[in-house]
Design an enzyme around this catalytic site. Structure first.
Site, short mmCIF file in Angstrom:
data_model
loop_
_atom_site.label_atom_id
_atom_site.label_comp_id
_atom_site.label_asym_id
_atom_site.label_seq_id
_atom_site.Cartn_x
_atom_site.Cartn_y
_atom_site.Cartn_z
N THR A 46 0.83 -1.22 0.00
CA THR A 46 0.00 0.00 0.00
C THR A 46 0.86 1.26 0.00
O THR A 46 0.53 2.25 0.64
CB THR A 46 -0.97 0.01 1.20
OG1 THR A 46 -0.22 -0.10 2.41
CG2 THR A 46 -1.97 -1.12 1.11
N VAL A 49 2.44 3.47 -5.23
CA VAL A 49 1.97 2.77 -6.43
C VAL A 49 0.73 1.93 -6.11
O VAL A 49 -0.27 1.97 -6.83
CB VAL A 49 3.08 1.89 -7.02
CG1 VAL A 49 2.53 0.95 -8.10
CG2 VAL A 49 4.19 2.75 -7.60
N ALA A 71 2.73 -4.89 5.26
CA ALA A 71 3.41 -5.29 6.49
C ALA A 71 3.26 -4.25 7.60
O ALA A 71 3.57 -4.53 8.76
CB ALA A 71 4.89 -5.54 6.21
N LEU A 72 2.79 -3.03 7.25
CA LEU A 72 2.66 -1.95 8.23
C LEU A 72 1.19 -1.81 8.63
O LEU A 72 0.40 -1.19 7.90
CB LEU A 72 3.18 -0.64 7.65
CG LEU A 72 4.64 -0.65 7.16
CD1 LEU A 72 4.98 0.66 6.47
CD2 LEU A 72 5.59 -0.90 8.33
N ASP A 74 -0.61 -0.06 10.88
CA ASP A 74 -1.23 1.24 11.09
C ASP A 74 -1.49 1.96 9.77
O ASP A 74 -2.58 2.49 9.54
CB ASP A 74 -0.36 2.11 12.00
CG ASP A 74 -0.36 1.63 13.44
OD1 ASP A 74 -1.23 0.80 13.78
OD2 ASP A 74 0.50 2.07 14.22
N ARG A 117 13.11 -1.00 -1.16
CA ARG A 117 13.64 0.22 -1.76
C ARG A 117 15.16 0.18 -1.79
O ARG A 117 15.80 -0.36 -0.89
CB ARG A 117 13.18 1.45 -0.96
CG ARG A 117 11.70 1.72 -1.10
CD ARG A 117 11.33 3.07 -0.54
NE ARG A 117 9.93 3.37 -0.72
CZ ARG A 117 9.35 4.53 -0.42
NH1 ARG A 117 10.10 5.50 0.09
NH2 ARG A 117 8.07 4.73 -0.63
N ARG A 124 22.34 -3.06 -8.00
CA ARG A 124 21.05 -3.55 -8.51
C ARG A 124 20.86 -5.01 -8.16
O ARG A 124 19.74 -5.45 -7.83
CB ARG A 124 21.01 -3.34 -10.03
CG ARG A 124 19.66 -3.64 -10.66
CD ARG A 124 19.71 -3.51 -12.16
NE ARG A 124 18.40 -3.72 -12.76
CZ ARG A 124 18.20 -3.94 -14.04
NH1 ARG A 124 19.22 -3.97 -14.87
NH2 ARG A 124 16.99 -4.12 -14.53
N ASP A 184 5.43 2.21 -20.41
CA ASP A 184 6.43 2.76 -21.33
C ASP A 184 5.78 3.07 -22.68
O ASP A 184 6.05 4.10 -23.30
CB ASP A 184 7.58 1.77 -21.56
CG ASP A 184 8.22 1.30 -20.28
OD1 ASP A 184 9.41 1.55 -20.08
OD2 ASP A 184 7.52 0.66 -19.47
N ARG A 187 3.71 6.17 -22.53
CA ARG A 187 4.59 7.35 -22.62
C ARG A 187 5.03 7.58 -24.06
O ARG A 187 5.10 8.72 -24.54
CB ARG A 187 5.81 7.16 -21.71
CG ARG A 187 5.46 7.21 -20.22
CD ARG A 187 6.61 6.69 -19.37
NE ARG A 187 6.34 6.87 -17.94
CZ ARG A 187 6.85 6.11 -16.97
NH1 ARG A 187 7.66 5.09 -17.29
NH2 ARG A 187 6.57 6.35 -15.71
N HIS A 211 11.61 -3.78 -19.28
CA HIS A 211 11.11 -2.53 -18.70
C HIS A 211 12.32 -1.85 -18.06
O HIS A 211 12.61 -2.02 -16.89
CB HIS A 211 10.03 -2.80 -17.65
CG HIS A 211 9.60 -1.57 -16.90
ND1 HIS A 211 9.07 -0.46 -17.51
CD2 HIS A 211 9.64 -1.29 -15.57
CE1 HIS A 211 8.79 0.45 -16.60
NE2 HIS A 211 9.13 -0.03 -15.41
N THR A 266 6.86 7.70 -8.81
CA THR A 266 5.81 7.69 -9.82
C THR A 266 4.61 6.97 -9.24
O THR A 266 4.76 6.04 -8.44
CB THR A 266 6.27 6.96 -11.11
OG1 THR A 266 6.57 5.60 -10.78
CG2 THR A 266 7.48 7.64 -11.72
#
Length: 351
Positions: A46, A49, A71-72, A74, A117, A124, A184, A187, A211, A266
């Protein structure tokens, strides 16, 4: 039926089914029609995105029930309540949320947006390894509670993680789809439309492959209003510079980076993109979307099992078939290079 009285002698609804008191029953009413289909979509993650996808799905009246998992606890409950409070302005959709995957039971479609993140300075490959570990906690319970669902993977790097989800799920490949280059391509269509001063919906154009930076622009198949652009220019002997085409493709690649630089992430475009895929699947629209699919066997990609974006027809069964779009030798070479890039990442993971 007499309604219960409280101590003051006034009528009380305490302990009574309020709906039962509010409505009078229909005589000889039978059960609901068995032809009515209850559509349930689960969204895992949640963040920005995940919530953009959720909000878009709600406004499009696609699902009868939306289940949110994160997982959060609240934040999860806060997002659920915030959406529930808008019920008077939206189509009727039941919204549930939990950190427990049992809330996703009997889903028609599971959309995975959760992902680790990147830490500043992190490679990578290391980020990917952390996401693989996360997927090992996400995919098996989704399969357990919704064994007939279709999976849409949105988390990045989407092509490799779609492959991971496919392997972890045990599902046939047609039921595991990556959001791939659907955005993509949107765009791409926008930039072409902007150059020609036309509506983007009148532009047919695809970005395929990874992608990411090794994506492939299919210039040979672009059409506007049904007119193939490059062949039209050649027939009219109108010159164009290949550098212009390369520049537009680079703009497509850099679009996301620019948005992230300006607002930090995004969300809205990917929300519309994934909702667009969900609509095609659950409404059995059989529309063509460039999404990440098992590409082995297409365009001479034979080296290994790899997911990358190809124009595919989507419907209630997931991927119905992949379109045999004609591509040039140069585009085919770039596509195989895109496949090689993804395969190298998968090999490093030792899967």
């Amino acid at each position: 039926m007499a309604m219960p009285k409280n101590e003051s002698g006034t009528t009380s609804l305490s302990g009574l089914d309020i709906a039962g008191a509010f409505f009078a029953p229909i005589q000889e009413a039978g059960p609901p029609s068995p032809t009515k289909r209850h559509i349930k979509i689960s969204i895992i993650g949640t963040g920005n995105v995940g919530m953009a996808i959720t909000q878009t799905l709600l406004t499009q009246d696609l699902a009868d029930e939306l289940a949110l998992v994160d997982a959060l606890p609240d934040k999860l409950r806060g997002e659920m309540l915030d959406l529930q409070h808008a019920a008077a302005f939206l189509p009727r959709t039941k919204i549930v949320a939990s950190t427990d995957y049992s809330v996703t039971a009997a889903s028609d479609l599971c959309i995975v947006t959760a992902g680790a993140r990147q830490i500043p300075g992190e490679s990578r490959l290391n980020l990917l390894e952390r996401n693989v570990s996360l997927f090992k906690k996400i995919i098996p319970p989704l399969v357990k509670y919704s064994p007939d669902a279709i999976l849409i993977i949105v988390s990045n790097p989407v092509d490799v993680l779609t492959y991971i989800a496919w392997k972890l799920s045990g599902f046939p490949s047609n039921r595991v789809i990556g959001s791939g280059t659907n955005l993509d391509s949107s765009r791409f269509r926008f930039l072409i439309a902007d150059h020609l001063d036309v509506n983007a919906q009148d532009v047919q154009a695809y970005i395929i492959g990874e992608h990411g930076d090794s994506s492939v622009a299919l210039w040979s198949s672009i059409s506007v209003g049904g007119v193939p652009i490059l062949s039209f220019l050649e027939k009219r002997q109108i010159s164009y510079e290949k550098e212009t085409l390369v520049k537009i493709h680079k703009e497509v690649i850099n679009c996301a980076y620019e948005v992230i630089k300006l607002k930090g992430y995004t969300s809205w475009a990917v929300g519309y993109s994934v909702a667009n895929l969900a609509w095609s699947i659950l409404r059995d629209q059989r529309r063509i979307h460039p999404v990440s699919v098992l590409a082995k066997g297409f365009h001479n990609i034979e080296d290994g099992e790899v997911f990358l974006s190809l124009p595919a027809q989507l419907g209630r069964g997931g991927v119905i078939r992949v379109i045999n779009v004609p591509i040039t030798d140069e585009e085919a070479d770039h596509l195989r290079g895109s496949a090689k890039t993804i395969l190298e990442l998968q090999e490093h993971l030792g899967l």
